[in-house]
Design an enzyme around this catalytic site. Structure first.
Site, PDB file in Angstrom:
ATOM      1  N   ILE A 135       0.837  -1.200   0.000  1.00 22.21           N
ATOM      2  CA  ILE A 135       0.000   0.000   0.000  1.00 22.21           C
ATOM      3  C   ILE A 135       0.874   1.253   0.000  1.00 22.21           C
ATOM      4  O   ILE A 135       0.582   2.226  -0.710  1.00 22.21           O
ATOM      5  CB  ILE A 135      -0.958  -0.006   1.201  1.00 22.21           C
ATOM      6  N   TYR A 186      -2.910  -8.676  16.563  1.00 15.54           N
ATOM      7  CA  TYR A 186      -2.808  -7.712  15.466  1.00 15.54           C
ATOM      8  C   TYR A 186      -3.862  -6.625  15.605  1.00 15.54           C
ATOM      9  O   TYR A 186      -3.564  -5.426  15.498  1.00 15.54           O
ATOM     10  CB  TYR A 186      -2.968  -8.428  14.127  1.00 15.54           C
TER      11      TYR A 186
END
Length: 372
Positions: free
Chosen positions: A14, A183
């Site tokens: 990204i 996470y």
């Protein structure tokens, strides 16, 4: 006016697309990236896809000296550096906490010493846990986690007390977090640390919750990358994509180009300071349908997905984005639909090599009792 922008983790999937977006608008881009082998392979080489105009600084976001050096002359920071992977985070706890939580703290302490005008932090849809639902009466329901007994019985869908099916609804930024993995916890920590520090020190800060991004440059040999890249890696090696549960769980798949555009819009809009935005497509697809679409796109319709009937600890059933707030405040509107995005992805995949490590990753989760 051109800006001097730092993207932490900017050599990745990204971040590199965001660099392209910013360069096209006349900004100068510097990247701080440790070139982690799990993402970039061994050797620590500059990715070929990273635009030559990008100034690459190889360093770790947890290293205060490297961070301070990378911030010299910078007025805008995009904080993308993070270890990514829900399953892996549940056993590499120290690594995820060090990279994501400590790395963010190191960056923020450097910004306290030398504030910038803007900070944009990449957050994640994983912090929502389950998306929202509507019951038979049209009421919105926040369901929490599915009971373990329900999963062991193979009852995947949510139902109300009368046994009526609940229908997935778009999930807005107002939904309370439900942190089901290390996470997810670390991404929420990154988000909140940046927003509270930005508020305290007068740094205009925005948090962007990315949904399931896909597109060229994903790390095909990383078994903890996005699900579309994982499916592609399996298919390129002649293996069936493996799908947990019954494959009818729904997700929001968004083109990396739309993510990059949304990031730029957040930087350009001063009214976004202090806000949190979803960046997704706003359109749900089942994981099974997406696996079949990827197979068609790469010319491997002969390989049907393998529906395992198994489940993973912390997995959710359905979640897709309500992107209304980003549309209203940022002017964000996805421009790449799934069909077009998969066509481009398939073209990029031609000639790409992928080491299929999915079976090893699945075995590791099973060995630790995280996939049953």
């Amino acid at each position: 006016m051109p800006k001097n922008v730092l993207i932490t983790g900017g050599a990745g999937f990204i971040g590199s697309h965001l660099a392209d977006e910013l360069l096209a608008c006349g900004h100068h881009v510097r990247v701080l990236d440790c070139l982690a082998p799990q993402v970039h392979g061994d050797g620590g080489r500059r990715p070929e896809y990273l635009d030559p105009s990008v100034e690459l600084v190889v360093g770790d976001v947890t290293d205060p000296q490297a961070v301070r050096a990378a911030l010299q002359g910078i007025d805008t920071v995009f904080h993308f550096a993070a270890a990514v992977g829900v399953g892996q985070s549940m056993y590499e706890i120290a690594h995820y906490t060090r990279t994501n939580n400590l790395g963010t703290a190191v960056l923020l302490e450097a910004l306290i010493e030398k504030p910038v005008g803007q900070l944009v932090v990449a957050s994640s849809m994983s912090l929502y846990g389950e998306g929202l639902y509507r019951d038979a009466d049209g009421q919105v329901r926040d369901m929490g986690e599915r009971p373990l007994a329900q999963l062991r019985a193979g009852q995947w869908e949510w139902q109300d007390a009368e046994g009526r099916a609940l229908v997935p609804a778009p999930t807005p930024e107002t939904k309370a977090p439900a942190l089901a993995s290390v996470y997810a916890l670390s991404k929420y920590d990154q988000e909140r640390l940046c927003l509270m520090t930005g508020r305290a020190y007068g740094i205009k800060t925005v948090a962007l919750r990315f949904f399931n991004a896909y597109g060229p440059r994903q790390a095909l040999s990383n078994p903890y990358t996005g699900v579309l890249a994982i499916f592609a890696a399996r298919l390129l090696n002649g293996n069936a994509p493996q799908i947990f549960e019954d494959g009818l769980q729904q997700r929001d798949f968004v083109s990396v180009y739309d993510i990059a555009r949304g990031c730029r819009l957040a930087m350009e809009n001063e009214a976004a300071a202090g806000e949190v935005f979803n960046l997704g497509s706003g359109v749900p697809y089942t994981v099974r349908e997406v696996a079949e679409r990827v197979a068609r796109a790469v010319g491997r319709e002969d390989i049907a997905p393998e529906i395992t009937g198994k489940y993973r600890t912390g997995d959710i059933r359905h979640c897709y984005a309500d992107i209304g707030k980003a549309g209203r405040m940022l002017g964000y509107a996805p421009q790449v639909n799934l069909a077009g995005g998969l066509t481009e992805l398939a073209a990029w995949l031609e000639g790409q090599a992928a080491i299929d490590r999915v079976s090893q990753a699945s075995a590791e989760l099973a060995r630790r009792g995280l996939a049953l």
